[in-house]
Design a protein around this motif. Structure first.
Motif, short mmCIF file in Angstrom:
data_model
loop_
_atom_site.label_atom_id
_atom_site.label_comp_id
_atom_site.label_asym_id
_atom_site.label_seq_id
_atom_site.Cartn_x
_atom_site.Cartn_y
_atom_site.Cartn_z
N THR A 135 46.25 39.42 41.47
CA THR A 135 47.54 39.74 42.05
C THR A 135 47.72 41.24 42.23
O THR A 135 48.18 41.70 43.28
N ASN A 136 47.33 42.03 41.22
CA ASN A 136 47.47 43.49 41.31
C ASN A 136 46.59 44.06 42.41
O ASN A 136 46.99 45.00 43.12
N CYS A 137 45.40 43.51 42.57
CA CYS A 137 44.48 43.99 43.61
C CYS A 137 45.06 43.72 44.99
O CYS A 137 45.00 44.56 45.89
N LYS A 138 45.64 42.54 45.17
CA LYS A 138 46.25 42.18 46.45
C LYS A 138 47.46 43.06 46.74
O LYS A 138 47.68 43.48 47.89
N LYS A 139 48.24 43.36 45.72
CA LYS A 139 49.41 44.24 45.89
C LYS A 139 48.95 45.64 46.29
O LYS A 139 49.54 46.26 47.19
N LEU A 140 47.91 46.14 45.64
CA LEU A 140 47.39 47.47 45.98
C LEU A 140 46.88 47.49 47.42
O LEU A 140 47.15 48.44 48.16
#
Length: 79
Positions: free
Chosen positions: A11-16
């Motif tokens: 999720t954090n990678c996609k947000k970044l």
């Protein structure tokens, strides 16, 4: 300019990735945004915590989700 987002797809990678693309769009920068999900490729950058941002083959941030404003600053530093 080449910008890589290093991360396995969490999720954090996609947000970044979303924040990087938004920053590029807002700044009207000619940049190629590449998602790197292969752990071997990620480790080649010496990054132990993802997500990470690599601009022109230089690790600029890792282990956190940079905001759109953070990414804009990183891009400015590389211009």
């Amino acid at each position: 300019m080449q910008i890589k987002i290093l991360g396995m797809g969490c999720t954090n990678c996609k947000k970044l990735e979303k924040n990087v693309k938004q920053a590029v769009k807002e700044m009207n920068v000619d940049a190629e945004v590449i998602k790197v999900e292969n752990m071997k490729d990620i480790m080649a950058y010496g990054v132990m915590r993802t997500p990470a941002v690599v601009i022109n083959e230089k690790v600029k941030a890792f282990g956190k989700v940079c905001t759109v404003e953070d990414v804009k600053k990183l891009i400015e530093d590389e211009k």
